[in-house]
Design an enzyme around this catalytic site. Structure first.
Site: not given
Ligand code: FA5
Length: 345
Positions: A151, A313
């Protein structure tokens, strides 16, 4: 006599080449001294019986010639062409060629690239089709983590032909930790941390812009396809304070100096400690990035010595940054293909 006039007149009118020639013909037949006019005028000298025979026929011919001349006139006007040499009318306005322009997401991506280049970061890119190993295993995301659920992730069907079988649960288990395991559309840009560290030695600092995919319901701040900017800086004494400084410079260059942001503790399996970055948008706090200090298990996966190296990171949601920068209330507009939206940029 009438038949004679009719034959030659009809033929001549048909053959007329221009309006002047046609007018000459009209005068020749229907003008005051024209052949047909004269005949009509001469009717009075004829006997009653003759008048009755010739009169209506002459009247009829007059009408017909008038009609033919009018038709021919129209035809000549419609088909009127300048001689070949002057057919090109330099005074006519040209066809306006519609120029395209850069999509707002590309625009902000370019801006972000420049900001990080000015901070001495390099820009690298990675594949959007990833293996489970790079997207999850090597980033210390355990096999039972919910993000691996069908999902949350777009898994790719693999055929026997590609050498990668549609896998049963048992086979899946043996895939774990294998670099060529199951394929998926990357859910974040973090796999490039691993790919880059596997082939480079520290110290370094990079960013990785790119598209990511998540199998999730969309709303005003969530899309199933969006852009992220990954960042990774590794060195002997890189700290979380360095991270805070770098993103403060970055955000101020992107949004201006009066921006508000805050860091909130958050768990990501591949960092320790981990934080989320929030920014004010429309009076509310919006999560714009996840970040933290690279987890020792991640360093071990790429054969770095975690006692020698440390680093931070981050993963910014580039599409969310674009929402804030251009004040767009709904993230789905970026991918709507609606020209009324796109043409405003
Ligand atoms: C991550 O994807 C981690 N890879 C980030 C990270 C990198 C953490 C390195 C630590 C070290 P997350 O799922 O929270 O984390 O997504 C990161 C960012 O992507 C969020 O803060 C948000 O700004 C954006 N994001 C997440 N999901 C969505 C979505 N469905 N649509 C648009 N933007 C989104």
């Amino acid at each position: 006599m009438i038949e004679q006039i009719k034959k030659t007149a009809v033929l001549n009118i048909k053959k007329a080449l221009d309006l002047k020639g046609l007018e000459d013909l009209r005068i020749k037949y229907l003008g005051r001294k024209g052949e047909l006019t004269r005949m009509l005028r001469g009717l009075k000298d004829l006997s009653l019986a003759e008048r009755r025979r010739v009169g209506p026929a002459a009247q009829h011919l007059k009408k017909e010639l008038e009609r033919l001349i009018a038709e021919k006139k129209n035809e000549l006007i419609t088909n009127y062409q300048l001689p070949i040499t002057s057919r090109f009318d330099v005074t006519r306005p040209g066809h306006r060629i519609k120029l395209g322009h850069i999509h707002p997401l590309t625009k902000i991506e370019e801006e972000i690239r420049h900001i990080f280049l000015s901070l001495n970061f390099s820009v690298v890119e990675g594949p959007e089709v990833e293996t489970e190993y790079y997207n999850f295993d090597a980033l210390n995301i355990p096999p039972d983590h919910p993000a691996r659920d069908m999902w949350d992730t777009f898994w790719l069907k693999q055929s026997a032909k590609s050498g990668l079988f549609a896998r049963s649960d048992l086979q899946r288990k043996s895939d774990l930790g294998q670099k060529n395991g199951r394929l998926l559309l990357r859910t974040h840009t973090s796999p490039m941390q691993i790919r880059y560290m596997e082939t480079h030695n520290p110290p370094f600092q990079i960013i990785v812009p790119g598209v990511v995919y998540r199998h999730e319901a969309s709303d005003a701040t969530h899309a199933f396809q969006f852009m992220q900017i990954e960042g990774l800086m590794v060195g002997k004494d890189v700290s979380l304070a360095n991270f805070k400084y770098i993103i403060e410079v970055f955000l101020k260059k992107l949004f201006g100096s009066d921006l508000e942001f805050r860091l909130v503790p958050h768990h990501y399996p591949f960092v320790e400690p981990g934080v989320d970055v929030y920014m004010k948008f429309s009076g509310k706090w919006l999560e714009v990035a996840g970040a933290g200090m690279v987890h020792r298990k991640v360093f071990e996966a790429v054969k770095y010595n975690p006692y020698e190296w440390q680093g931070f990171a981050f993963g910014f949601g580039l599409t969310r940054l674009a929402m804030i920068k251009y004040n767009i209330p709904d993230i789905r507009l970026f991918y709507s293909g609606d020209l009324r939206f796109i043409e405003q940029f």
